[in-house]
Scaffold this motif. Structure first.
Motif, short mmCIF file in Angstrom:
data_model
loop_
_atom_site.label_atom_id
_atom_site.label_comp_id
_atom_site.label_asym_id
_atom_site.label_seq_id
_atom_site.Cartn_x
_atom_site.Cartn_y
_atom_site.Cartn_z
N GLU A 95 0.92 -19.51 -11.58
CA GLU A 95 -0.14 -18.60 -12.03
C GLU A 95 -0.36 -18.70 -13.53
O GLU A 95 -1.45 -18.46 -14.03
N PRO B 278 9.29 -16.67 -5.96
CA PRO B 278 8.44 -15.87 -6.84
C PRO B 278 8.35 -16.46 -8.26
O PRO B 278 7.29 -16.44 -8.88
N MET C 165 -7.00 -13.96 -0.22
CA MET C 165 -5.63 -14.14 -0.69
C MET C 165 -5.27 -15.63 -0.71
O MET C 165 -5.68 -16.37 0.16
N LYS C 166 -4.49 -16.02 -1.69
CA LYS C 166 -4.12 -17.44 -1.77
C LYS C 166 -3.07 -17.78 -0.71
O LYS C 166 -2.20 -16.98 -0.41
N PHE D 278 8.21 -13.57 1.24
CA PHE D 278 6.74 -13.42 1.16
C PHE D 278 6.29 -12.01 1.50
O PHE D 278 5.19 -11.61 1.10
N ASP D 279 7.14 -11.26 2.23
CA ASP D 279 6.80 -9.85 2.50
C ASP D 279 6.59 -9.08 1.21
O ASP D 279 5.78 -8.15 1.15
N LYS D 280 7.32 -9.48 0.18
CA LYS D 280 7.25 -8.74 -1.09
C LYS D 280 6.19 -9.32 -2.02
O LYS D 280 6.02 -8.85 -3.14
N LEU D 281 5.49 -10.38 -1.57
CA LEU D 281 4.54 -11.05 -2.47
C LEU D 281 3.11 -10.87 -1.97
O LEU D 281 2.87 -10.61 -0.79
N ASP D 282 2.20 -11.11 -2.88
CA ASP D 282 0.80 -10.96 -2.55
C ASP D 282 0.15 -12.29 -2.16
O ASP D 282 -0.93 -12.61 -2.63
N TYR D 283 0.86 -13.05 -1.36
CA TYR D 283 0.32 -14.34 -0.92
C TYR D 283 0.50 -14.46 0.58
O TYR D 283 1.44 -13.92 1.14
N GLU D 284 -0.39 -15.22 1.20
CA GLU D 284 -0.14 -15.60 2.58
C GLU D 284 0.68 -16.89 2.55
O GLU D 284 0.62 -17.63 1.57
#
Ligand code: UDP
Ligand code: MG
Length: 311
Positions: A111, A104, A1-2, A28-34
């Motif tokens: 991206e 986001p 994970m990025k 960040f809880d809702k995102l796919d990133y650390e």
């Protein structure tokens, strides 16, 4: 994970830090990133340090750097950028005026392939008419004299790819106006607009003096026009004085009307004195900057960040 580094300079923000931290976690809880949250404590004198240390203990994603003294927002940011090693770095204020909900959108632009995502502050809620006016005119002036275009309303809330952060680290000047520097660096840049809400708590940590210094740094760092203004005024006055001399000669030899004319002399002495002092002052500004740079002192010093009562 990025991994995304979030760099946040804080100066006396005891009532904001926890709320800010929580909203970053929520985003960040809702995102796919650390994420890693890099606070730079800019020599706070309130309880900010203690609060930051507590957060570090509670959540290993939080890291804090404690500067040895108040070095100013721009240098605190620089320190944060020197230490942030995420795939992308987001820099923002810790008082909620840079809304974390925008993260986001910043990431989506990244991206898409943009290396710098700059935010433009359209308006700030609850800001005085005077600050709005001076800010608008400041950017107009800056763009008139500057060699690079600096967007009006540009803020220090932006995402930078790690490539750009690495490049930025090579710029070591002291008097810095980060907005202008990044704008002049190239890379694939884009902008998004936002409305800055009011501060969550506390008052602005930018005193009028700090604002003025930043404003002057902005002009001086991107332009040598003020130096040339001195030259233009000098040449203009030189031409004027020739006219004056001609006038005196004609009065004397053609009309035989040599007035005592002390007023003219005093006026011109005052005038040229003023011009010379102005030009000297402008030169002084640049020379003092050269002096600061050649001393090549460290941009900031990192302390141990011990709370007052800890041995
Ligand atoms: N800040 C800092 N050092 C300073 C002044 C401000 O680190 O000497 C931080 C401050 O804690 C905040 C950010 O920089 O997180 C922006 O400052 P502030 O909100 O006071 O500025 P404004 O929004 O009023 O322009
Ligand atoms: Mg603020």
């Amino acid at each position: 994970m990025k991994i995304i580094s979030v760099v946040v300079p804080v100066y006396n923000e005891e009532d904001n830090i926890e709320h800010f931290y929580q909203s970053i976690v929520d985003v960040f809880d809702k995102l796919d990133y650390e994420f890693e949250l890099d606070f730079v404590d800019d020599g706070s004198k309130d309880r900010s340090r203690e609060i930051l240390r507590e957060l570090e203990k509670k959540d290993s994603r939080v890291q804090s750097i404690f500067l040895a003294k108040n070095s100013g927002h721009q240098l605190a940011l620089t320190c944060g950028l020197d230490h942030a090693d995420g795939d992308a770095v987001i820099m923002m204020d810790g008082d909620m005026q840079h809304p974390p909900e925008l993260i986001p959108t910043l990431l989506a632009k990244w991206e898409e392939g943009y290396e710098v995502v700059q935010t433009i502050r359209k308006t700030t809620e609850g800001v005085s008419a005077l600050k709005k006016l001076t800010s608008a005119y400041y950017y107009k002036l800056l763009n008139m004299v500057s060699s690079v275009h600096i967007q009006e309303g540009g803020s220090d809330f932006r995402l930078m790819d790690q490539v750009v952060v690495k490049a930025f680290r090579r710029y070591r000047e002291h008097a810095r106006f980060i907005r202008g520097m990044i704008g002049s660096m190239g890379f694939k840049q884009t902008q998004i607009e936002f409305v800055a809400p009011k501060r969550f708590a506390g008052v602005s940590k930018f005193s009028p003096k700090k604002m003025l210094h930043l404003a002057i740094d902005g002009v001086m760092a991107f332009s040598t026009l003020p130096l040339r203004i001195g030259l233009y005024i000098g040449v203009g006055c030189g031409l004027l004085s020739i006219l004056l001399i001609l006038h005196v000669i004609v009065s004397k030899f053609v009309f035989d009307d040599a007035v005592a004319g002390w007023a003219t002399i005093t006026a011109s002495i005052l005038f040229f004195g003023g011009v010379q002092l102005t030009v000297l002052g402008i030169m002084g500004e640049y020379i003092s900057r050269i002096y600061e740079e050649v001393k090549n002192r460290p941009l900031y010093l990192i302390g141990r960040g011990k709370p007052k009562d800890e041995k």
